[in-house]
Design a protein around this motif. Structure first.
Motif, PDB file in Angstrom:
ATOM      1  N   SER A  42      30.729  37.803  34.514  1.00  0.00           N
ATOM      2  CA  SER A  42      31.666  36.980  35.278  1.00  0.00           C
ATOM      3  C   SER A  42      31.861  37.556  36.672  1.00  0.00           C
ATOM      4  CB  SER A  42      33.023  36.909  34.571  1.00  0.00           C
ATOM      5  OG  SER A  42      33.635  38.196  34.522  1.00  0.00           O
ATOM      6  N   VAL A  43      32.473  36.755  37.514  1.00  0.00           N
ATOM      7  CA  VAL A  43      33.067  37.198  38.775  1.00  0.00           C
ATOM      8  C   VAL A  43      34.562  36.962  38.656  1.00  0.00           C
ATOM      9  CG1 VAL A  43      33.339  36.642  41.227  1.00  0.00           C
ATOM     10  CG2 VAL A  43      31.047  36.826  40.242  1.00  0.00           C
ATOM     11  N   GLY A  44      35.352  38.020  38.830  1.00  0.00           N
ATOM     12  CA  GLY A  44      36.799  37.888  38.776  1.00  0.00           C
ATOM     13  C   GLY A  44      37.366  37.665  37.392  1.00  0.00           C
ATOM     14  N   GLY A  45      36.571  37.842  36.351  1.00  0.00           N
ATOM     15  CA  GLY A  45      37.053  37.632  34.993  1.00  0.00           C
ATOM     16  C   GLY A  45      37.576  38.905  34.359  1.00  0.00           C
ATOM     17  N   PRO A  46      38.149  38.807  33.147  1.00  0.00           N
ATOM     18  CA  PRO A  46      38.602  40.006  32.435  1.00  0.00           C
ATOM     19  C   PRO A  46      37.426  40.888  32.058  1.00  0.00           C
ATOM     20  CG  PRO A  46      38.678  38.081  31.004  1.00  0.00           C
ATOM     21  CD  PRO A  46      38.341  37.573  32.369  1.00  0.00           C
ATOM     22  N   LEU A  47      37.689  42.184  31.943  1.00  0.00           N
ATOM     23  CA  LEU A  47      36.622  43.148  31.689  1.00  0.00           C
ATOM     24  C   LEU A  47      36.640  43.641  30.249  1.00  0.00           C
ATOM     25  CD1 LEU A  47      36.685  45.411  34.882  1.00  0.00           C
ATOM     26  CD2 LEU A  47      35.494  43.240  34.490  1.00  0.00           C
ATOM     27  N   LEU A  48      35.470  43.984  29.773  1.00  0.00           N
ATOM     28  CA  LEU A  48      35.320  44.657  28.486  1.00  0.00           C
ATOM     29  C   LEU A  48      35.661  46.126  28.721  1.00  0.00           C
ATOM     30  CD1 LEU A  48      34.299  44.160  25.514  1.00  0.00           C
ATOM     31  CD2 LEU A  48      32.082  45.017  26.319  1.00  0.00           C
ATOM     32  N   TRP A  49      36.953  46.408  28.713  1.00  0.00           N
ATOM     33  CA  TRP A  49      37.442  47.737  29.080  1.00  0.00           C
ATOM     34  C   TRP A  49      38.053  48.410  27.854  1.00  0.00           C
ATOM     35  CZ3 TRP A  49      36.462  49.706  33.812  1.00  0.00           C
ATOM     36  CH2 TRP A  49      37.019  50.956  34.105  1.00  0.00           C
ATOM     37  N   PRO A  50      37.640  49.640  27.554  1.00  0.00           N
ATOM     38  CA  PRO A  50      38.137  50.308  26.348  1.00  0.00           C
ATOM     39  C   PRO A  50      39.653  50.504  26.389  1.00  0.00           C
ATOM     40  CG  PRO A  50      36.224  51.450  27.254  1.00  0.00           C
ATOM     41  CD  PRO A  50      36.658  50.455  28.285  1.00  0.00           C
ATOM     42  N   ALA A  51      40.293  50.225  25.264  1.00  0.00           N
ATOM     43  CA  ALA A  51      41.749  50.345  25.197  1.00  0.00           C
ATOM     44  C   ALA A  51      42.219  51.782  25.404  1.00  0.00           C
ATOM     45  CB  ALA A  51      42.244  49.817  23.846  1.00  0.00           C
ATOM     46  N   ASP A  52      41.358  52.752  25.043  1.00  0.00           N
ATOM     47  CA  ASP A  52      41.764  54.157  25.166  1.00  0.00           C
ATOM     48  C   ASP A  52      41.334  54.780  26.493  1.00  0.00           C
ATOM     49  OD1 ASP A  52      39.051  54.192  24.724  1.00  0.00           O
ATOM     50  OD2 ASP A  52      39.104  55.622  23.061  1.00  0.00           O
ATOM     51  N   GLU A  53      40.838  53.975  27.425  1.00  0.00           N
ATOM     52  CA  GLU A  53      40.433  54.491  28.736  1.00  0.00           C
ATOM     53  C   GLU A  53      41.391  53.962  29.794  1.00  0.00           C
ATOM     54  OE1 GLU A  53      36.640  53.981  31.759  1.00  0.00           O
ATOM     55  OE2 GLU A  53      36.270  54.072  29.598  1.00  0.00           O
ATOM     56  N   PRO A  54      42.012  54.848  30.573  1.00  0.00           N
ATOM     57  CA  PRO A  54      42.978  54.380  31.581  1.00  0.00           C
ATOM     58  C   PRO A  54      42.332  53.403  32.563  1.00  0.00           C
ATOM     59  CG  PRO A  54      43.104  56.760  31.315  1.00  0.00           C
ATOM     60  CD  PRO A  54      41.894  56.321  30.551  1.00  0.00           C
ATOM     61  N   TRP A  55      43.073  52.386  32.911  1.00  0.00           N
ATOM     62  CA  TRP A  55      42.594  51.437  33.914  1.00  0.00           C
ATOM     63  C   TRP A  55      42.537  52.139  35.275  1.00  0.00           C
ATOM     64  CZ3 TRP A  55      40.597  46.722  33.113  1.00  0.00           C
ATOM     65  CH2 TRP A  55      40.358  45.916  34.238  1.00  0.00           C
ATOM     66  N   PRO A  56      41.489  51.936  36.048  1.00  0.00           N
ATOM     67  CA  PRO A  56      41.383  52.646  37.331  1.00  0.00           C
ATOM     68  C   PRO A  56      42.447  52.194  38.326  1.00  0.00           C
ATOM     69  CG  PRO A  56      39.584  51.066  37.075  1.00  0.00           C
ATOM     70  CD  PRO A  56      40.297  51.112  35.756  1.00  0.00           C
ATOM     71  N   MET A  57      42.978  53.164  39.043  1.00  0.00           N
ATOM     72  CA  MET A  57      44.051  52.927  39.993  1.00  0.00           C
ATOM     73  C   MET A  57      43.647  53.444  41.369  1.00  0.00           C
ATOM     74  SD  MET A  57      46.427  51.698  37.897  1.00  0.00           S
ATOM     75  CE  MET A  57      48.025  51.884  38.704  1.00  0.00           C
ATOM     76  N   CYS A  58      44.253  52.872  42.397  1.00  0.00           N
ATOM     77  CA  CYS A  58      44.096  53.373  43.765  1.00  0.00           C
ATOM     78  C   CYS A  58      45.395  54.046  44.162  1.00  0.00           C
ATOM     79  CB  CYS A  58      43.762  52.236  44.725  1.00  0.00           C
ATOM     80  SG  CYS A  58      43.621  52.750  46.461  1.00  0.00           S
ATOM     81  N   GLY A  59      45.285  55.259  44.692  1.00  0.00           N
ATOM     82  CA  GLY A  59      46.484  56.009  45.024  1.00  0.00           C
ATOM     83  C   GLY A  59      47.232  55.503  46.244  1.00  0.00           C
ATOM     84  N   GLY A  60      46.544  54.821  47.141  1.00  0.00           N
ATOM     85  CA  GLY A  60      47.234  54.238  48.282  1.00  0.00           C
ATOM     86  C   GLY A  60      47.011  54.932  49.598  1.00  0.00           C
ATOM     87  N   ASP A  61      46.318  56.072  49.604  1.00  0.00           N
ATOM     88  CA  ASP A  61      46.081  56.786  50.855  1.00  0.00           C
ATOM     89  C   ASP A  61      44.590  56.854  51.140  1.00  0.00           C
ATOM     90  OD1 ASP A  61      48.776  57.399  51.269  1.00  0.00           O
ATOM     91  OD2 ASP A  61      48.645  59.102  49.908  1.00  0.00           O
TER      92      ASP A  61
END
Length: 294
Positions: A42-61
């Motif tokens: 997909s483009v822009g769809g939900p991901l097959l992301w493991p429940a036990d793996e933290p979702w990636p975040m951006c720190g903001g700087d």
């Protein structure tokens, strides 16, 4: 529905045999509005992301200061299964490509900052939820959910044509344009739209990153562009299946035309693109990225 790019209207290698050695294969994704699941490419769809793996975040700087307040979840951009991307070299033991980015401006040139993840789909036994995009994120940096219709196509370099070949072929390009109306750059060379492999869909002069680890030039992995086609390239790159509702300059910007041209709802700068690269020589496949617009 499949999407089928028409054959090039001219035999590129017969007219310009010098470009033959630079032939590459790309996968046009052809995103169209839909409701993909986390199991789909997909483009822009939900991901097959493991429940036990933290979702990636951006720190903001970044190097140019704070671009948003606090940690921000990345938004899904592309998910592609290996079966939908023939010819794209996936890492050993991996059959799923996931690309996300921070939907806020970063860096000197102000563009969303991407991340690349490779994984084995079968290894994801428990799937975690895909978080919603941040409410304050610019809409034009958050793609609409789209199903994709992957299609292999052959490309030739446009912006990446070596300078000596451009000088050699310039007069022939002009002659063919005058005789046929077809422009090498827009109609015969590299495909527009969101695509894997092939040549980046440059808007400005090419810029290829080198790997910081081994020093080699990186390979093009993904172009994320604002549009599926523009006011010139649609003439030869618009899929056959879309031509029933988009048939002529006056209709490519119609409501039906925009459903094909702007399905993902992205606008990167002034109709530009984000280009993602990787080093396939280093085991950890480090990535680079670039942004340009008109």
């Amino acid at each position: 529905m499949t999407r089928t790019t028409p054959p090039r209207p001219l035999d590129v290698e017969q007219l310009f045999p010098e470009v033959g050695p630079f032939r590459k294969e790309a996968i046009r994704l052809h995103p169209r509005a839909g409701q993909p699941t986390y199991r789909d490419s997909s483009v822009g769809g939900p991901l097959l992301w493991p429940a036990d793996e933290p979702w990636p975040m951006c720190g903001g700087d970044d190097d140019f200061g704070t671009v948003h307040d606090g940690p921000t979840p990345l938004v899904p951009i592309v998910q592609v299964h290996q079966a939908d991307a023939p010819g794209v070299p996936f890492p050993p033991g991996r059959d799923l490509l996931q690309v996300l980015w921070c939907p806020f401006d970063h860096g000197e040139f102000c563009y969303p900052l991407p991340q690349v993840h490779w994984r084995s789909a079968a290894a994801v036994t428990s799937v975690g939820p895909t978080p919603p995009p941040p409410s304050e994120a610019p809409e034009h940096y958050v793609p609409n959910p789209c199903v994709v219709h992957p299609e292999p196509v052959t490309e030739y370099p446009s912006g990446d044509l070596p300078r000596h070949l451009l000088d050699l072929l310039r007069d022939r390009f002009t002659h063919v344009e005058q005789e046929t109306g077809w422009l090498y750059q827009y109609h015969l060379a590299d495909a527009p739209g969101i695509k894997l492999g092939g040549y980046p869909g440059w808007t400005q002069e090419p810029w290829w990153p080198d790997c910081e680890g081994c020093g080699q030039r990186m390979e093009h992995l993904l172009t994320v562009s604002s549009w599926e086609y523009d006011g010139e390239s649609w003439r030869t790159w618009l899929p056959l299946e879309d031509r029933a509702v988009i048939d002529g300059q006056e209709s490519f910007r119609s409501e039906q035309g925009l459903a094909a041209q702007e399905a993902a709802g992205l606008m990167l700068g002034d109709a530009g693109g984000v280009y993602i690269f990787e080093c396939r020589s280093c085991p950890d496949r480090p990535v680079g990225h670039w942004f340009d617009c008109s």
